[in-house]
Design a protein around this motif. Structure first.
Motif, short mmCIF file in Angstrom:
data_model
loop_
_atom_site.label_atom_id
_atom_site.label_comp_id
_atom_site.label_asym_id
_atom_site.label_seq_id
_atom_site.Cartn_x
_atom_site.Cartn_y
_atom_site.Cartn_z
N PHE A 319 0.81 -1.21 0.00
CA PHE A 319 0.00 0.00 0.00
C PHE A 319 0.85 1.27 0.00
O PHE A 319 1.79 1.40 0.76
CB PHE A 319 -0.91 0.02 1.23
CG PHE A 319 -1.47 1.38 1.52
CD1 PHE A 319 -2.47 1.91 0.73
CD2 PHE A 319 -0.98 2.12 2.59
CE1 PHE A 319 -2.97 3.16 0.99
CE2 PHE A 319 -1.49 3.39 2.86
CZ PHE A 319 -2.49 3.90 2.06
N THR A 320 0.51 2.16 -0.89
CA THR A 320 1.04 3.51 -0.80
C THR A 320 -0.14 4.46 -0.96
O THR A 320 -1.05 4.20 -1.75
CB THR A 320 2.06 3.82 -1.91
OG1 THR A 320 1.49 3.42 -3.16
CG2 THR A 320 3.35 3.05 -1.68
N PRO A 321 -0.14 5.54 -0.19
CA PRO A 321 -1.26 6.47 -0.25
C PRO A 321 -1.50 6.93 -1.68
O PRO A 321 -0.56 7.17 -2.43
CB PRO A 321 -0.78 7.63 0.63
CG PRO A 321 0.19 7.03 1.56
CD PRO A 321 0.87 5.95 0.79
N GLU A 322 -2.75 7.05 -2.02
CA GLU A 322 -3.10 7.37 -3.39
C GLU A 322 -4.02 8.58 -3.36
O GLU A 322 -4.99 8.60 -2.61
CB GLU A 322 -3.83 6.18 -4.00
CG GLU A 322 -3.53 5.95 -5.45
CD GLU A 322 -4.02 4.58 -5.90
OE1 GLU A 322 -4.59 4.50 -6.99
OE2 GLU A 322 -3.86 3.61 -5.12
N ILE A 323 -3.71 9.56 -4.17
CA ILE A 323 -4.56 10.75 -4.20
C ILE A 323 -5.24 10.83 -5.54
O ILE A 323 -4.58 10.97 -6.57
CB ILE A 323 -3.72 12.00 -3.91
CG1 ILE A 323 -3.09 11.85 -2.53
CG2 ILE A 323 -4.58 13.24 -3.99
CD1 ILE A 323 -2.48 13.10 -1.99
N ARG A 324 -6.54 10.74 -5.53
CA ARG A 324 -7.29 10.74 -6.77
C ARG A 324 -8.08 12.02 -6.91
O ARG A 324 -8.80 12.41 -5.98
CB ARG A 324 -8.24 9.55 -6.80
CG ARG A 324 -7.57 8.21 -6.80
CD ARG A 324 -6.84 7.96 -8.10
NE ARG A 324 -6.54 6.54 -8.20
CZ ARG A 324 -7.40 5.65 -8.72
NH1 ARG A 324 -8.56 6.05 -9.19
NH2 ARG A 324 -7.09 4.37 -8.77
N ILE A 325 -7.96 12.63 -8.03
CA ILE A 325 -8.66 13.89 -8.28
C ILE A 325 -9.64 13.71 -9.43
O ILE A 325 -9.24 13.40 -10.55
CB ILE A 325 -7.66 15.01 -8.60
CG1 ILE A 325 -6.71 15.20 -7.41
CG2 ILE A 325 -8.38 16.30 -8.91
CD1 ILE A 325 -5.62 16.19 -7.66
N LEU A 326 -10.90 13.90 -9.13
CA LEU A 326 -11.94 13.70 -10.14
C LEU A 326 -12.33 15.04 -10.78
O LEU A 326 -12.22 16.10 -10.16
CB LEU A 326 -13.15 13.04 -9.51
CG LEU A 326 -12.88 11.68 -8.86
CD1 LEU A 326 -14.13 11.13 -8.20
CD2 LEU A 326 -12.35 10.70 -9.90
#
Lengths: 341, 341
Positions: A319-326
């Motif tokens: 796991f690595t932090p994931e930043i999702r921008i919609l």
DNA sequence: ACTGTTTCCGGCAACGTTTCCGGTAACGTT
DNA sequence: AACGTTACCGGAAACGTTGCCGGAAACAGT
């Protein structure tokens, strides 16, 4: 729950097998004779046996429950993302436990404790507007609780985050106001410690700058999601001699407060004052005039948050932090002036 | 939740006491020396110990969780009653687990199973619009699960129920339409197998009868809470040569669909057609014109339901089903004509 | 010095599962 | 006939609490 419920013991005794065998049958493990399995399943069905998940949770050290905490759910936004969460969570075999913090830091802390005490497998969290220290959240994370954040995002916290492109959404909205002839555009802003507030503010500012509008800092009013404040601040704006001719609100509830205030002052929307919201709560289409608004994919936010969380729960090692921008889209209705030309 | 959490064992070892003593300190039992208690509490705090409620639940055969299942919560009604529930539940030391059935009987069954598997201490339930057999619910009750029903009430089920005086509310609403000069009043009705639908229908019918209005059965349209149907049926009504001059809707979402339809037809509210809703969802005040509506004490419904449920949980021996009927009030806004004289 | 009472504490068995570790019987293989 | 393999099953130890039961020590009253 008073009445004694049947257990695997009852089934085992009645069928002269061991509880291990019953357990195997119930969670269809491989090492079992199809006939005994059928017998067990039949009897279980006949007794209306329901497995005691709290016992299983204790043993497995896993509850299959995903916690969700939101500041409120009387407005349409959060219920809709919860819908998305439940959809993918249930499909993956998780139950969802919803709590609301009512925009209170104390309740948030208390609920968070309850969540870790309940040993939820993970948490999807939108913090309060008054959450300004994050020790309780970091502590929970250090205990190994996976958390994904949404909507109320803050740089100080790490973990997966799903957000929308607030900056571009705001920029486009304000640009649209400019292109439809508005000249003094005010902003009913959100809290600046959250990216949701800061990015929308920056989009607003940069749109003004891009069109060589003078910056008037007194035109940004910090409503910060507190109920009633937008109404008050809008009144202040209306009372000014240099009254603005457009408002860009940080979200739809704020916009609707402004709308009511404007109409109470006998002003017309969009002719006297144009108005744009953010979020597209469904009832922004019901108001008169229907609200021009920056639409975000609310349902998808929930789905995505749940997906990220479940992935983190099931495969924590990679796991690595994931930043999702919609992406957002500007939906133009009647609260802004028509585009000329 | 991966990382090992501290247990009472860790505390016991570190302090050279037994786990019984730790347990005693933690849930402040009487038989303990204040000093040792303090030492334990201090260490617990230092370790950020959070009790494992799933273990405690297993042992105590009690989860301190109240389940809530509603058909949906994107409209404001249910979120608001949940607010009331959480308020009294939390105050009494219960957590609340919310699920939604999305108006689907299958999901309702599935969720109900999950609830009893999770061994919730009790359930507050509003059934689906398509729930027409009740075996799953009766089965859960027979297992000893206390259930209190609200909003979607049905005679076939027994247990505590909290409802509002639908009949009188409807009667008053229709009477108000009559008194403000409406002559052909249609009803956008709910499902007749539920008291909520039946009583509001009866209130409508009896109000007409009380004022010697002829009964025209073609004026009651069964929208039954299904989304979009109110719009369609309103259109049918508008297309009739003997178009009604008033609509009484079974609830606010239905009313708002009708409102949109009416306005799309270029008709004016209330002059061409008067409109009354039921429930008073907050955004019924935002629409134009603001909706005249039968207000129910939504928050109180939740509080009361939780109180009844908790009483049933804690003192099951002296339990008898209790049916509470709360009053409604007609709030007159601008979607109905002014009272003359 | 004896009993009786109080105060504090530890041992231990539950609660209902899951899961590891074997074990037995039946069968096929040499 | 001896052995390995397979297919199925049982025993038992966990998981982290709670709560009963009994015991030791300290103290009071006779």
């Amino acid at each position: 729950m008073r009445g004694k419920q049947p257990t695997i013991w009852d089934i085992a005794i009645k069928l002269n097998v061991s509880i291990s065998t019953v357990s195997r049958a119930l969670r269809n493990a491989p090492d079992i004779n199809p006939e005994t399995k059928k017998a067990i399943l039949d009897l279980a069905h006949q007794l209306d046996y329901q497995p005691n998940t709290v016992a299983a949770s204790l043993r497995k050290n896993k509850t299959d429950i995903i916690g969700v905490m939101v500041p409120e759910f009387v407005h349409a936004y959060f219920p809709n993302v919860i819908l998305g969460i439940q959809e993918v969570a249930n499909a993956a075999g998780y139950k969802v436990m919803v709590m609301q913090s009512s925009e209170s830091l104390d309740i948030e802390k208390h609920n968070l404790q309850a969540m870790v005490s309940s040993r939820v497998d993970g948490l999807i969290l939108a913090i309060t507007r008054e959450t300004n220290d994050y020790d309780h959240i970091v502590a929970a994370q250090r205990k190994g609780l996976p958390i994904v954040f949404f909507n109320r995002i803050v740089d100080e916290l790490q973990g997966s985050k799903v957000m929308v492109d607030d900056y571009t959404g705001a920029f486009t909205a304000v640009q649209h106001l400019i292109q439809t002839g508005c000249r003094r555009i005010a902003h009913l802003a959100g809290p600046e410690n959250m990216t949701i507030g800061r990015n929308r503010l920056n989009g607003y500012l940069d749109a003004l700058k891009a069109h060589q509008f003078p910056l008037d800092e007194t035109l940004v009013m910090h409503c910060d999601f507190v109920e009633g404040r937008a109404r008050k601040y809008t009144q202040l704006l209306l009372d000014r001699p240099d009254r603005p001719d457009a408002l860009f609100a940080v979200n739809d509830p704020t916009a609707i407060e402004a709308l009511i205030c404007i109409q109470e002052n006998g002003l017309s929307i969009p002719n006297d004052i144009a108005l744009i919201g953010f979020s597209n709560a469904p009832h922004s289409t019901f108001v008169t005039p229907p609200l021009t608004s920056v639409v975000q994919p609310i349902h998808e936010i929930g789905q995505l948050a749940a997906q990220l969380l479940i992935r983190q729960i099931t495969t924590p090692q990679q796991f690595t932090p994931e930043i999702r921008i919609l992406d957002t889209t500007l939906v133009i209705r009647q609260s802004t002036r028509p585009l000329v030309g």
